[in-house]
Design an enzyme around this catalytic site. Structure first.
Site, short mmCIF file in Angstrom:
data_model
loop_
_atom_site.label_atom_id
_atom_site.label_comp_id
_atom_site.label_asym_id
_atom_site.label_seq_id
_atom_site.Cartn_x
_atom_site.Cartn_y
_atom_site.Cartn_z
N SER A 120 -109.31 67.49 -56.79
CA SER A 120 -108.35 67.97 -57.82
C SER A 120 -108.45 67.50 -59.17
O SER A 120 -107.84 68.07 -60.15
CB SER A 120 -106.76 67.87 -57.43
OG SER A 120 -106.35 66.70 -57.23
N LYS A 156 -102.39 62.77 -60.23
CA LYS A 156 -102.19 63.92 -60.99
C LYS A 156 -102.03 63.42 -62.53
O LYS A 156 -101.50 62.21 -62.63
CB LYS A 156 -101.45 64.83 -60.47
CG LYS A 156 -101.61 65.52 -59.24
CD LYS A 156 -102.67 66.39 -59.44
CE LYS A 156 -102.95 67.14 -58.07
NZ LYS A 156 -103.50 66.50 -56.85
#
Length: 202
Positions: free
Chosen positions: A119, A156
């Site tokens: 990701s 993230k």
């Protein structure tokens, strides 16, 4: 030092604790009995593996012929898969320790986290990489963080506004994670301060 498997870490910890408590290392039979091995030979195989990884020396011809080459683990702990609801740095999550100077990173790293998934690939954080993390909750919008949402740990980019947190991926195939702080448990575990490409430091 190469990372130890969970079983090798158990053997190492047992030897270290036995020396601390009795002043001498355990025999192979004692290791086998304590850790549930079928025979002392199984303990011997683990000792040989630990010797190959450079954490102990086997002294031939002695039943207690084990000498630890480091009294305590040094280097940065490597955190692998994190079990739900448990502290990130719980002993059972630590796969091993790596000889990495924490001051190579700014701010200095406190631990390494094995990255799972792609990701964040667009900024060079790949599946299997070791992410250097500074343990802090003092982070700003736009920084890459290690966050825990309920029982899941993720890496993230942070965007926080009021009671809403967005955790942004760096890969167009992934969608942001949106957290409502009024309904979900959310914790910052640390700030990403560097990446060690998978295998480069081993």
């Amino acid at each position: 030092m190469k990372a130890l498997t969970a079983r090798q870490q158990e053997v190492f910890d047992l030897i270290r604790d036995h020396i601390s408590q009795t002043g001498m290392p355990p025999t192979r039979a004692e290791i086998a009995q304590r850790l549930g091995f079928r025979s002392p030979n199984a303990a011997e195989e683990h000792l040989k593996a630990l010797a190959r990884k450079g954490v102990l020396e086997i002294v031939s011809g002695a039943s207690r012929g084990i000498r630890l080459l480091q009294e305590e683990e040094d280097g940065l702990p490597l955190v692998g898969r994190v079990a739900a609801g448990e502290p990130l740095l719980a002993q059972q999550h630590i796969e091993g320790h790596y000889q990495v100077d924490p001051s190579l990173f700014k701010p200095s790293a406190d631990f390494l986290l094995r990255v799972s998934g792609m990701s964040m690939k667009d900024i060079g954080i790949m599946d299997g990489d070791l992410l250097a993390v500074h343990k802090t909750q003092d982070v700003r919008n736009g920084q890459v963080v290690v966050a825990r949402i309920d029982d899941e740990v993720t890496v993230k980019r942070l965007k926080k506004q009021g009671n809403k947190v967005e955790l942004l991926p760096e890969n167009s195939e992934f969608t942001p994670i949106v957290v409502d702080l009024r309904e979900q448990s959310f914790t910052i575990e640390g700030l990403a301060v560097g990446v060690i490409r998978n295998g480069e430091w081993l």
